[in-house]
Design an enzyme around this catalytic site. Structure first.
Site, short mmCIF file in Angstrom:
data_model
loop_
_atom_site.label_atom_id
_atom_site.label_comp_id
_atom_site.label_asym_id
_atom_site.label_seq_id
_atom_site.Cartn_x
_atom_site.Cartn_y
_atom_site.Cartn_z
N ARG A 104 0.85 -1.19 0.00
CA ARG A 104 0.00 0.00 0.00
C ARG A 104 0.89 1.23 0.00
O ARG A 104 1.97 1.23 0.58
CB ARG A 104 -0.86 0.06 1.27
N GLU A 124 -2.08 8.04 -4.00
CA GLU A 124 -2.38 7.65 -5.38
C GLU A 124 -3.85 7.96 -5.73
O GLU A 124 -4.69 7.98 -4.84
CB GLU A 124 -2.08 6.15 -5.60
N HIS A 152 -0.91 0.47 -9.63
CA HIS A 152 -1.68 -0.39 -8.71
C HIS A 152 -2.39 -1.51 -9.48
O HIS A 152 -3.63 -1.61 -9.45
CB HIS A 152 -2.68 0.46 -7.92
C1 DGY Z 1 -6.09 -5.22 -2.93
O1 DGY Z 1 -6.80 -6.18 -3.19
O2 DGY Z 1 -5.94 -4.80 -1.77
C2 DGY Z 1 -5.43 -4.55 -4.08
O3 DGY Z 1 -4.40 -3.74 -3.65
C3 DGY Z 1 -6.45 -3.77 -4.88
O4 DGY Z 1 -6.88 -2.69 -4.11
#
Ligand code: DGY
Length: 325
Positions: A239, A268, A286
């Site tokens: 993250r 982001e 992402h």
């Molecule tokens: C998740 O599944 O957490 C991915 O990062 C998509 O947000």
């Protein structure tokens, strides 16, 4: 009367059609990102919400919508939802674990390899017409095979990356996690638990796979980067906010680490402008879980959760299962 739900982002039409068989669905086929005010307006009268990681549900939002009973994230991460506040109000939170583990681990490994072997940087060089001869030191970088793979956050995805490294590339695996894996899970990949400082000092390739929380905010900042080898790479598929992006850009510019691969960013979809100007970073938007099959599985699992939550069934992947009791 069917319960009303909000599908806050565009998603596979088949998934929305399935939800319509059970619910009055308000969806968002244009895929606009709602402000908090608009999200709140659209949650009026809704019993459930199908969300992605970009919609925030906090205590104030819950207080404004006491009719809300289920918040179903199409993501394994759920740092966009105040789970404690949901639990206190009896609101179920669900996520989509497991279905994305292998796809995300594939991507983490690919991003780490692209970073180490300078694939993006050398492709830009070629595309911009600068390639006019072979040279012995052109785009040399660190090896991946046989190197030390460091994993920060040894959950399911971290273990997936570790398996790929150990079994496919003969890497030595070290990891740091709050809890140590049982010996029978460490043994097949020769994984060794180490403290965080040792992980940072010894890893040739460090991959971040830990969940975001207040405790993991800037888990990698200037002090941690200073412990890493100047030849090391850093890959973040976890993250934004786990890495201090400004400190990382500076470390990359000063070559205090060799390179980084980033799929997630603080704030982001905005990206720290300094990261856009350093050459030794591979940047992706992402997409770690973005295989067609996995995104379908995530959408279907989020829908399964929402349907079960509001029709008296058993949601397959609750985050706060205590609400069901
Ligand atoms: C998740 O599944 O957490 C991915 O990062 C998509 O947000």
């Amino acid at each position: 009367m069917k319960p009303a739900v909000l599908v806050a982002r565009a998603v596979f039409p088949e998934t929305v059609a399935r939800l319509r068989t059970v619910f009055e669905v308000e969806d968002n086929p244009e895929d606009r990102i709602y402000s908090a005010e608009e999200l709140s307006r659209r949650l009026q009268g809704k019993a459930g919400a199908f969300l992605t990681a970009s919609e925030r549900i906090d205590a104030a939002m819950l207080d404004a919508h006491p009719q809300l009973r289920a918040v179903c994230n199409m993501a394994v991460g759920y740092n966009n939802v105040d789970v404690a506040a949901c639990t206190a109000r009896g609101v179920l939170v669900t996520n989509t674990p497991d279905v994305l583990t292998e796809t995300t681990a594939d991507f983490g490994f690919a991003l780490m390899m692209a970073t180490a072997r300078r694939i993006a940087e050398s492709e830009h060089f070629l595309r911009s017409g600068q390639w006019n001869k072979w040279a012995y030191d052109m785009f040399t970088g660190p090896d991946v095979h046989g190197a030390t793979l460091g994993i920060l956050g040894m959950g399911r995805i971290g273990q997936g990356v570790a398996h790929r490294g150990a079994l496919g590339f003969g890497m030595k695996v070290i990891y740091h996690n709050r809890s140590r894996l049982p010996a029978e899970q460490e043994a097949p990949i020769g994984a060794r638990w180490v403290d965080k400082a040792t992980l940072l000092r010894e890893a040739d390739h460090l991959v971040l796979v830990l969940p975001y929380s207040a405790a993991s905010h800037h888990a990698i900042g200037a002090a941690e980067l200073a412990l890493m080898k100047p030849t090391a790479t850093l890959t973040n598929i976890a993250r934004g906010g786990i890495v201090d992006d400004a400190a990382l850009a500076q470390a990359l510019r000063e070559r205090r680490i060799a390179a980084a691969g980033l799929d997630v960013f603080e704030g982001e979809p905005k990206v720290h402008p300094d990261l856009l100007t350093v050459p030794n970073v591979v940047l992706t938007p992402h997409i770690a879980s973005a295989s067609v099959a996995t995104r379908r599985a995530m959408a279907e699992l989020a829908a399964d959760n929402l349907i079960a939550a509001l029709t008296g069934g058993v949601p397959p992947t609750p985050v706060n299962a205590e609400v069901l009791r």
